[in-house]
Scaffold this motif. Structure first.
Motif, PDB file in Angstrom:
ATOM      1  N   VAL A  46       0.832  -1.201   0.000  1.00  0.00           N
ATOM      2  CA  VAL A  46       0.000   0.000   0.000  1.00  0.00           C
ATOM      3  C   VAL A  46       0.868   1.252   0.000  1.00  0.00           C
ATOM      4  O   VAL A  46       0.644   2.194  -0.770  1.00  0.00           O
ATOM      5  CB  VAL A  46      -0.970  -0.003   1.209  1.00  0.00           C
ATOM      6  CG1 VAL A  46      -1.626   1.348   1.390  1.00  0.00           C
ATOM      7  CG2 VAL A  46      -2.017  -1.085   1.039  1.00  0.00           C
ATOM      8  N   THR A  85     -11.258   0.334  -2.052  1.00  0.00           N
ATOM      9  CA  THR A  85      -9.887   0.233  -1.554  1.00  0.00           C
ATOM     10  C   THR A  85      -9.905  -0.231  -0.107  1.00  0.00           C
ATOM     11  O   THR A  85     -10.750   0.182   0.668  1.00  0.00           O
ATOM     12  CB  THR A  85      -9.178   1.599  -1.656  1.00  0.00           C
ATOM     13  OG1 THR A  85      -9.303   2.088  -2.982  1.00  0.00           O
ATOM     14  CG2 THR A  85      -7.715   1.481  -1.307  1.00  0.00           C
ATOM     15  N   ILE A  87      -7.615   0.125   2.835  1.00  0.00           N
ATOM     16  CA  ILE A  87      -6.447   0.761   3.434  1.00  0.00           C
ATOM     17  C   ILE A  87      -6.772   1.047   4.893  1.00  0.00           C
ATOM     18  O   ILE A  87      -7.842   1.576   5.188  1.00  0.00           O
ATOM     19  CB  ILE A  87      -6.088   2.085   2.722  1.00  0.00           C
ATOM     20  CG1 ILE A  87      -5.782   1.866   1.251  1.00  0.00           C
ATOM     21  CG2 ILE A  87      -4.905   2.762   3.393  1.00  0.00           C
ATOM     22  CD1 ILE A  87      -5.522   3.148   0.484  1.00  0.00           C
ATOM     23  N   ALA A  92      -4.703   5.934   5.632  1.00  0.00           N
ATOM     24  CA  ALA A  92      -5.676   6.749   4.894  1.00  0.00           C
ATOM     25  C   ALA A  92      -5.566   8.231   5.224  1.00  0.00           C
ATOM     26  O   ALA A  92      -5.606   9.076   4.323  1.00  0.00           O
ATOM     27  CB  ALA A  92      -7.087   6.253   5.185  1.00  0.00           C
TER      28      ALA A  92
END
Length: 160
Positions: A46, A85, A87, A92
Protein backbone atom coordinates in the motif's frame (compact mmCIF):
# COMPACT_ATOMS: atom_id res chain seq x y z
CA UNK A 1 7.54 16.53 21.20
CA UNK A 2 4.11 14.95 21.71
CA UNK A 3 5.24 11.84 19.82
CA UNK A 4 8.27 11.54 22.09
CA UNK A 5 5.98 11.73 25.12
CA UNK A 6 3.82 8.92 23.74
CA UNK A 7 6.89 6.75 23.11
CA UNK A 8 8.11 7.36 26.66
CA UNK A 9 4.69 6.48 28.08
CA UNK A 10 4.60 3.28 26.02
CA UNK A 11 8.12 2.35 27.16
CA UNK A 12 7.15 3.06 30.77
CA UNK A 13 4.06 0.86 30.46
CA UNK A 14 6.17 -1.90 28.93
CA UNK A 15 8.68 -1.70 31.78
CA UNK A 16 5.89 -1.81 34.38
CA UNK A 17 4.36 -4.82 32.64
CA UNK A 18 7.75 -6.50 32.42
CA UNK A 19 8.27 -5.92 36.15
CA UNK A 20 4.89 -7.43 37.04
CA UNK A 21 5.03 -10.52 34.84
CA UNK A 22 7.96 -11.17 32.54
CA UNK A 23 6.40 -14.23 30.91
CA UNK A 24 3.12 -12.55 29.93
CA UNK A 25 4.98 -9.49 28.68
CA UNK A 26 7.23 -11.64 26.49
CA UNK A 27 4.17 -13.49 25.13
CA UNK A 28 2.44 -10.17 24.38
CA UNK A 29 5.55 -8.85 22.61
CA UNK A 30 5.80 -12.03 20.54
CA UNK A 31 2.10 -11.81 19.57
CA UNK A 32 2.57 -8.16 18.65
CA UNK A 33 5.62 -8.97 16.56
CA UNK A 34 3.75 -11.76 14.78
CA UNK A 35 0.82 -9.43 14.02
CA UNK A 36 3.27 -6.80 12.75
CA UNK A 37 5.06 -9.25 10.45
CA UNK A 38 1.71 -10.51 9.12
CA UNK A 39 0.50 -7.04 8.18
CA UNK A 40 3.88 -5.73 6.97
CA UNK A 41 3.74 -7.12 3.39
CA UNK A 42 0.27 -5.68 2.75
CA UNK A 43 1.23 -2.41 4.39
CA UNK A 44 4.44 -2.16 2.34
CA UNK A 45 2.52 -2.71 -0.90
CA UNK A 46 0.00 0.00 0.00
CA UNK A 47 2.77 2.44 0.91
CA UNK A 48 4.64 1.65 -2.31
CA UNK A 49 1.52 2.21 -4.41
CA UNK A 50 0.82 5.48 -2.65
CA UNK A 51 4.41 6.59 -3.16
CA UNK A 52 4.32 5.71 -6.85
CA UNK A 53 0.98 7.45 -7.29
CA UNK A 54 2.17 10.63 -5.58
CA UNK A 55 5.37 10.56 -7.63
CA UNK A 56 3.70 10.28 -11.02
CA UNK A 57 0.57 12.34 -10.43
CA UNK A 58 1.34 16.03 -10.57
CA UNK A 59 -0.53 18.48 -8.35
CA UNK A 60 -2.24 19.74 -11.49
CA UNK A 61 -3.54 16.26 -12.33
CA UNK A 62 -4.71 15.65 -8.76
CA UNK A 63 -6.48 19.02 -8.73
CA UNK A 64 -8.16 18.22 -12.04
CA UNK A 65 -9.35 14.79 -10.88
CA UNK A 66 -10.31 15.44 -7.25
CA UNK A 67 -9.63 19.12 -6.68
CA UNK A 68 -11.98 21.69 -5.20
CA UNK A 69 -13.24 22.65 -8.65
CA UNK A 70 -13.95 19.04 -9.67
CA UNK A 71 -17.23 19.28 -7.75
CA UNK A 72 -19.58 16.33 -7.57
CA UNK A 73 -17.78 14.27 -10.27
CA UNK A 74 -14.58 14.52 -8.17
CA UNK A 75 -16.49 13.48 -5.08
CA UNK A 76 -18.01 10.56 -6.99
CA UNK A 77 -14.59 9.42 -8.22
CA UNK A 78 -13.14 9.72 -4.70
CA UNK A 79 -16.06 7.78 -3.24
CA UNK A 80 -15.65 4.94 -5.72
CA UNK A 81 -11.93 4.65 -5.03
CA UNK A 82 -12.58 4.80 -1.28
CA UNK A 83 -15.31 2.16 -1.48
CA UNK A 84 -13.21 -0.44 -3.29
CA UNK A 85 -9.89 0.23 -1.55
CA UNK A 86 -8.84 -1.56 1.60
CA UNK A 87 -6.45 0.76 3.43
CA UNK A 88 -6.14 1.04 7.22
CA UNK A 89 -6.95 4.37 8.85
CA UNK A 90 -3.39 5.05 9.90
CA UNK A 91 -2.47 5.12 6.19
CA UNK A 92 -5.68 6.75 4.89
CA UNK A 93 -5.41 9.97 6.87
CA UNK A 94 -1.78 10.77 5.93
CA UNK A 95 -2.63 9.87 2.32
CA UNK A 96 -5.58 12.29 2.36
CA UNK A 97 -3.33 14.99 3.83
CA UNK A 98 -0.73 14.39 1.11
CA UNK A 99 -3.42 14.64 -1.56
CA UNK A 100 -4.78 17.83 0.03
CA UNK A 101 -1.28 19.32 -0.03
CA UNK A 102 -1.06 18.45 -3.73
CA UNK A 103 -4.35 20.07 -4.75
CA UNK A 104 -7.20 17.75 -3.75
CA UNK A 105 -10.41 19.29 -2.42
CA UNK A 106 -11.61 19.05 1.16
CA UNK A 107 -15.00 17.55 0.30
CA UNK A 108 -13.41 15.09 -2.13
CA UNK A 109 -10.99 13.88 0.53
CA UNK A 110 -13.74 13.79 3.16
CA UNK A 111 -15.88 11.49 1.01
CA UNK A 112 -12.78 9.43 0.15
CA UNK A 113 -11.84 8.84 3.79
CA UNK A 114 -15.47 8.30 4.84
CA UNK A 115 -16.11 5.66 2.19
CA UNK A 116 -12.72 4.12 2.89
CA UNK A 117 -13.63 3.66 6.55
CA UNK A 118 -17.34 2.83 6.24
CA UNK A 119 -18.00 1.17 2.87
CA UNK A 120 -16.51 -2.24 2.25
CA UNK A 121 -16.92 -3.54 -1.27
CA UNK A 122 -13.87 -5.78 -0.87
CA UNK A 123 -15.02 -7.12 2.49
CA UNK A 124 -18.72 -7.46 1.51
CA UNK A 125 -18.55 -11.23 0.78
CA UNK A 126 -17.16 -11.92 4.25
CA UNK A 127 -19.61 -9.54 5.89
CA UNK A 128 -22.58 -11.08 4.07
CA UNK A 129 -21.61 -14.53 5.35
CA UNK A 130 -21.92 -13.33 8.94
CA UNK A 131 -24.72 -10.76 8.72
CA UNK A 132 -26.60 -11.72 5.57
CA UNK A 133 -26.71 -10.27 2.09
CA UNK A 134 -29.58 -7.87 2.76
CA UNK A 135 -27.95 -6.34 5.85
CA UNK A 136 -24.60 -6.00 4.08
CA UNK A 137 -26.13 -4.19 1.11
CA UNK A 138 -28.20 -1.97 3.41
CA UNK A 139 -25.24 -1.05 5.61
CA UNK A 140 -22.94 -0.34 2.68
CA UNK A 141 -25.61 1.68 0.84
CA UNK A 142 -26.44 3.80 3.88
CA UNK A 143 -22.74 4.29 4.61
CA UNK A 144 -22.13 5.40 1.03
CA UNK A 145 -24.92 7.99 1.16
CA UNK A 146 -23.87 9.13 4.63
CA UNK A 147 -20.31 9.67 3.36
CA UNK A 148 -21.59 12.31 0.95
CA UNK A 149 -23.62 13.99 3.70
CA UNK A 150 -20.55 14.08 5.95
CA UNK A 151 -18.42 15.48 3.12
CA UNK A 152 -20.91 18.25 2.42
CA UNK A 153 -21.12 19.17 6.10
CA UNK A 154 -17.33 19.24 6.34
CA UNK A 155 -17.25 21.40 3.19
CA UNK A 156 -19.67 23.88 4.78
CA UNK A 157 -17.84 23.95 8.12
CA UNK A 158 -14.34 24.25 6.67
CA UNK A 159 -15.53 26.56 3.91
CA UNK A 160 -14.28 24.60 0.93
Amino acid sequence: MFTLLLYLLALGGLLISFGKDRHKTRLALMKGWKAFTNILPDFAVVLALIGIMLTYLSPHTIAALVGKNSGFPGMLASSIVGSVTLIPGFVAFPLAKSLLDRGAGIMQMAVFVSTLMMVGVVTAPLESRYFGKKETILRNSLSYVFSFIVAMIIGMVVGA
